[in-house]
Write an enzyme that holds these catalytic residues in place. Structure first.
Site, short mmCIF file in Angstrom:
data_model
loop_
_atom_site.label_atom_id
_atom_site.label_comp_id
_atom_site.label_asym_id
_atom_site.label_seq_id
_atom_site.Cartn_x
_atom_site.Cartn_y
_atom_site.Cartn_z
N SER A 7 0.85 -1.20 0.00
CA SER A 7 0.00 0.00 0.00
C SER A 7 0.88 1.25 0.00
O SER A 7 1.66 1.47 0.92
CB SER A 7 -0.90 0.01 1.23
OG SER A 7 -1.46 1.31 1.36
N ASP A 34 -4.94 3.54 -1.89
CA ASP A 34 -6.01 3.88 -0.95
C ASP A 34 -6.51 5.30 -1.18
O ASP A 34 -5.79 6.26 -0.95
CB ASP A 34 -5.49 3.77 0.48
CG ASP A 34 -5.25 2.32 0.89
OD1 ASP A 34 -6.21 1.54 0.82
OD2 ASP A 34 -4.12 1.98 1.27
N MET A 136 -11.55 -5.78 5.72
CA MET A 136 -10.79 -4.77 6.45
C MET A 136 -10.48 -5.30 7.84
O MET A 136 -11.38 -5.61 8.61
CB MET A 136 -11.59 -3.46 6.56
CG MET A 136 -11.68 -2.65 5.28
SD MET A 136 -10.09 -2.20 4.55
CE MET A 136 -9.31 -1.30 5.90
N GLY A 141 -9.09 4.15 7.11
CA GLY A 141 -8.79 5.58 7.26
C GLY A 141 -7.32 5.87 7.51
O GLY A 141 -6.84 6.94 7.16
N PHE A 142 -6.63 4.91 8.10
CA PHE A 142 -5.24 5.17 8.46
C PHE A 142 -4.39 3.90 8.30
O PHE A 142 -4.88 2.81 8.56
CB PHE A 142 -5.14 5.63 9.92
CG PHE A 142 -5.96 6.86 10.19
CD1 PHE A 142 -5.45 8.13 9.95
CD2 PHE A 142 -7.28 6.75 10.62
CE1 PHE A 142 -6.22 9.27 10.16
CE2 PHE A 142 -8.07 7.88 10.83
CZ PHE A 142 -7.54 9.14 10.60
N GLY A 144 -0.86 1.80 9.51
CA GLY A 144 -0.10 1.62 10.75
C GLY A 144 -0.91 1.23 11.97
O GLY A 144 -0.44 1.34 13.09
N GLY A 175 -4.96 -4.24 6.38
CA GLY A 175 -4.81 -3.52 7.63
C GLY A 175 -4.07 -4.32 8.68
O GLY A 175 -4.50 -5.40 9.06
N GLY A 176 -2.93 -3.80 9.09
CA GLY A 176 -2.18 -4.45 10.16
C GLY A 176 -1.55 -5.78 9.78
O GLY A 176 -1.20 -6.58 10.66
C1 DX5 Z 1 -6.41 1.62 5.63
C2 DX5 Z 1 -6.03 1.22 4.23
C3 DX5 Z 1 -4.92 0.26 4.18
C4 DX5 Z 1 -3.63 0.74 4.76
C5 DX5 Z 1 -2.91 -0.45 5.31
O1 DX5 Z 1 -7.57 2.37 5.62
O2 DX5 Z 1 -7.12 0.66 3.55
O3 DX5 Z 1 -4.72 -0.22 2.85
O4 DX5 Z 1 -2.81 1.40 3.85
O5 DX5 Z 1 -1.80 -0.03 5.98
P1 DX5 Z 1 -1.05 -0.95 7.05
O6 DX5 Z 1 -0.60 -2.16 6.31
O7 DX5 Z 1 0.06 -0.08 7.51
O8 DX5 Z 1 -2.05 -1.28 8.13
ZN ZN Z 2 -6.68 -0.32 1.56
#
Ligand code: DX5
Ligand code: ZN
Length: 215
Positions: A7, A34, A136, A141-142, A144, A175-176
């Site tokens: 990502s 994203d 998800m 939204g974020f 990390g 995510g994560g």
């Molecule tokens: C979160 C995004 C993800 C994000 C994953 O809203 O959809 O794609 O970039 O980032 P990491 O792998 O750092 O959790």
């Molecule tokens: Zn994503």
């Protein structure tokens, strides 16, 4: 062996070309892009103008994850910008079936994403229409954030639903994702691993991608 989709949200935005070179030369299969609108999610990222520029830097598959309301207004523009696949959120689409048909009619792979609180069972009447389901594993939204453990159960449920309905949909987890949890995700049925910080915050992003790929 899963499809690895780094990502770009976790990349250095001042040096996106460097990030593209890294992904191009690595064992990564896809780009995960994203898009956030500050309405569906409490953050704003980037849109079609950036994707259009990135398109010039790579021929790999562009997996565009739309965290936006009213995605139907922009689907064609994302296609023109270079999206190969477009994923919309079930929670953002009261007429989801129409969104999926629109994306396909534009010649893109169509995906649906579900938030951590959304049950897999709600996919039962759309699973044969989509090319991909994004589970998800954080609240969108974020980057990390920490992986929500309950997501593992949802992957298993989704795998069962796909088998039962003889759907060809891929399971993507977003995510994560980390080197610690990735192998259990693949074992549970994940086809596509999205990895942001796990890749871009590591000492050797290319090696991290290879490690994810070798699971
Ligand atoms: C979160 C995004 C993800 C994000 C994953 O809203 O959809 O794609 O970039 O980032 P990491 O792998 O750092 O959790
Ligand atoms: Zn994503």
């Amino acid at each position: 062996m899963a499809i690895i989709a780094p990502s770009l949200l976790a990349a250095d935005f001042l040096h996106l070309e460097t990030a593209c070179d890294l992904i191009n030369e690595s064992q990564a299969d896809w780009y995960h892009l994203d898009v956030m609108d500050g309405r569906f999610v409490p953050n704003i990222s980037y849109g079609m103008a950036i994707i259009k520029q990135l398109r010039k830097a790579s021929t790999k598959f562009f997996d565009v994850h739309l965290m936006i309301l009213e995605p139907e207004k922009y689907a064609e523009e994302f296609k023109d910008a270079g999206a190969d696949g477009l994923t919309v959120h079930l929670e953002a689409c009261p007429n989801l079936h129409r969104n999926i048909q629109q994306i396909k009619s534009l010649g893109m792979k169509a995906g649906v994403a579900i938030n951590p609180h959304t049950p897999v069972g709600l996919l039962v009447d759309i699973i044969n229409d989509v090319d991909l389901v994004n589970i998800m594993s954080v609240n969108p939204g974020f980057g990390g954030q920490s992986f929500i453990p309950h997501s593992l159960k949802k992957i298993i449920e989704l795998k069962n639903l796909i088998l039962q309905k003889q759907s060809a949909a891929l399971i993507e987890v977003d995510g994560g994702v980390s080197l610690q949890n990735a192998s259990s995700l693949v074992k549970a049925g994940t086809d596509v691993l999205v990895a942001g910080n796990c890749v871009f915050s590591s000492d050797d992003p290319s090696r991290t991608i290879s490690e994810l790929k070798s699971l």
